[in-house]
Design a protein around this motif. Sequence first.
Motif, mmCIF file in Angstrom:
data_model
loop_
_atom_site.group_PDB
_atom_site.id
_atom_site.type_symbol
_atom_site.label_atom_id
_atom_site.label_comp_id
_atom_site.label_asym_id
_atom_site.label_seq_id
_atom_site.Cartn_x
_atom_site.Cartn_y
_atom_site.Cartn_z
ATOM 1 N N GLY A 164 27.028 45.025 20.141
ATOM 2 C CA GLY A 164 27.765 44.773 21.368
ATOM 3 C C GLY A 164 29.230 45.040 21.109
ATOM 4 N N ALA A 165 29.902 45.738 22.038
ATOM 5 C CA ALA A 165 31.276 46.158 21.764
ATOM 6 C C ALA A 165 32.144 46.149 23.008
ATOM 7 N N TYR A 166 33.409 45.834 22.778
ATOM 8 C CA TYR A 166 34.463 46.010 23.781
ATOM 9 C C TYR A 166 35.519 46.910 23.165
ATOM 10 N N ASP A 167 35.768 48.081 23.786
ATOM 11 C CA ASP A 167 36.676 49.077 23.214
ATOM 12 C C ASP A 167 37.957 49.250 24.011
ATOM 13 N N GLY A 168 38.231 48.310 24.926
ATOM 14 C CA GLY A 168 39.428 48.405 25.741
ATOM 15 C C GLY A 168 39.200 49.023 27.099
ATOM 16 N N ALA B 292 40.520 55.794 12.888
ATOM 17 C CA ALA B 292 41.278 55.146 11.813
ATOM 18 C C ALA B 292 41.498 53.671 12.091
ATOM 19 N N THR B 293 41.334 53.260 13.341
ATOM 20 C CA THR B 293 41.570 51.863 13.695
ATOM 21 C C THR B 293 40.276 51.089 13.889
ATOM 22 N N SER B 294 39.134 51.681 13.581
ATOM 23 C CA SER B 294 37.852 50.996 13.725
ATOM 24 C C SER B 294 37.318 50.654 12.345
ATOM 25 N N ASN B 295 37.318 49.377 12.015
ATOM 26 C CA ASN B 295 36.931 48.936 10.677
ATOM 27 C C ASN B 295 36.104 47.664 10.749
ATOM 28 N N GLY C 237 27.250 50.419 30.615
ATOM 29 C CA GLY C 237 28.423 49.642 30.232
ATOM 30 C C GLY C 237 29.081 49.011 31.444
ATOM 31 N N THR C 238 29.914 48.017 31.185
ATOM 32 C CA THR C 238 30.664 47.323 32.241
ATOM 33 C C THR C 238 32.142 47.665 32.088
ATOM 34 N N PRO C 239 32.741 48.345 33.069
ATOM 35 C CA PRO C 239 34.171 48.686 32.957
ATOM 36 C C PRO C 239 35.018 47.428 32.774
ATOM 37 N N ALA C 240 35.989 47.502 31.855
ATOM 38 C CA ALA C 240 36.836 46.335 31.588
ATOM 39 C C ALA C 240 38.106 46.780 30.878
ATOM 40 N N ALA C 241 39.201 46.127 31.207
ATOM 41 C CA ALA C 241 40.469 46.290 30.493
ATOM 42 C C ALA C 241 41.117 44.915 30.481
ATOM 43 N N VAL C 242 40.704 44.087 29.504
ATOM 44 C CA VAL C 242 41.101 42.683 29.488
ATOM 45 C C VAL C 242 41.777 42.336 28.173
ATOM 46 N N THR C 243 42.509 41.254 28.182
ATOM 47 C CA THR C 243 43.046 40.663 26.964
ATOM 48 C C THR C 243 42.154 39.487 26.588
ATOM 49 N N GLU D 76 40.006 38.059 15.234
ATOM 50 C CA GLU D 76 40.543 38.013 16.589
ATOM 51 C C GLU D 76 41.214 39.339 16.958
ATOM 52 N N PRO D 77 40.493 40.461 16.858
ATOM 53 C CA PRO D 77 41.092 41.749 17.191
ATOM 54 C C PRO D 77 41.214 41.936 18.704
ATOM 55 N N ALA D 78 42.071 42.861 19.108
ATOM 56 C CA ALA D 78 42.228 43.161 20.533
ATOM 57 C C ALA D 78 40.962 43.772 21.107
ATOM 58 N N HIS D 79 40.307 44.615 20.325
ATOM 59 C CA HIS D 79 38.993 45.156 20.665
ATOM 60 C C HIS D 79 38.033 44.627 19.614
#
Length: 362
Positions: A169-173, A23-26, A188-194, A93-96
Amino acid sequence: MRKEAAIGLVLASLGWCAAPASATSNVVAHWSFDEGSGQRAADSGSNSAHGRLGETGAADSDDPTWIAGHAGGGALAFDGAQFVAVSDTAALEPAHVAVDTWVRRAGTPGRWRYVLSKGSVGCDRSAYGMYSGWSGGLAFYVSSSTYYTISPEAPASAVWDGAWHHVVGAYDGTSVRLWIDGAQVGAGTPAAVTIAYGVGSKGVYIGTYRGSCDLGFKGDIDDAQIWDDAPALPDLGLPVIPPVSGAPTQVPVGGGSAPGGRGSMQQRSTTSTAPRACLRVSLNRSTVPLRKRTRVVATVRRGKRGVVGVHVIVKGAGVTAGGRTNRKGRAGISVKASKRGRLRVRIAGERASCAARTVRAI
């Protein structure tokens, strides 16, 4: 057949789900490039992030060329010095984030050539970008205030073979990943960034990166989309594409500790279109009439030779315009002064100590 219908049939045959992953992927912006002519690349979404071909609303040398698309409709061909400038909005400018588009080119475009960029800091980085990476293949990255995190890089042979390819290309948190035609590149490359938005320029460009250097892509782009999270990408049973061995996946911003030594990630091994020394600029006129559109031609030389690909900016007297030099070192710039005064003509990225030329609006 309309492009949208053709795309739907292709994705359905592959088992590719066109609906958002959650529901949050648009889709927050979609440029189909189906106009086929003119200066506008419309965003079909609700955020009105419309694109403009080139530097100005008038036809100029920075405009990509309208061509046939990958499945009917239109697309755009870029020559390495052309771009689409997108109206910035907070929705981009989304978080993901994910960048989803079709690309075509025969042979590598070289290192660090941008299909899409959001923001710029010098010649260093975007907030997120899809580009040709460290080996001239394809990669996607996001940047925080301290690091770039880069997807495993696809080799040039997997994408730059002269055919159209669907790339995401995607960053999903949790990780930064890349797919080509539904096949994931590496793990994939592990990441949890702002993601660091609002640092430096906030400009959004299709076909280039524009900071203190310009890193333009030479090739074709169609159906560009930005998502606010990774879109639904079901397992199609395709083999994983082996990534480029040794390509970095995390780099300090500014590149001070990056492989290869000092300097920014992009500047160390690519030639910037921003000149390193003062160049000689001559103009075809010293005055322009008030409130009348007039063409100013700037010729940029190093010694006796014209310099190609330099971004020339004209500003002042109510004018902000620009253009890029052609193979003869000439940039034709359309200006319309709204008030009397001086228009300053300078080269983007040149040292402040380099002399600017002026044109007077009378």
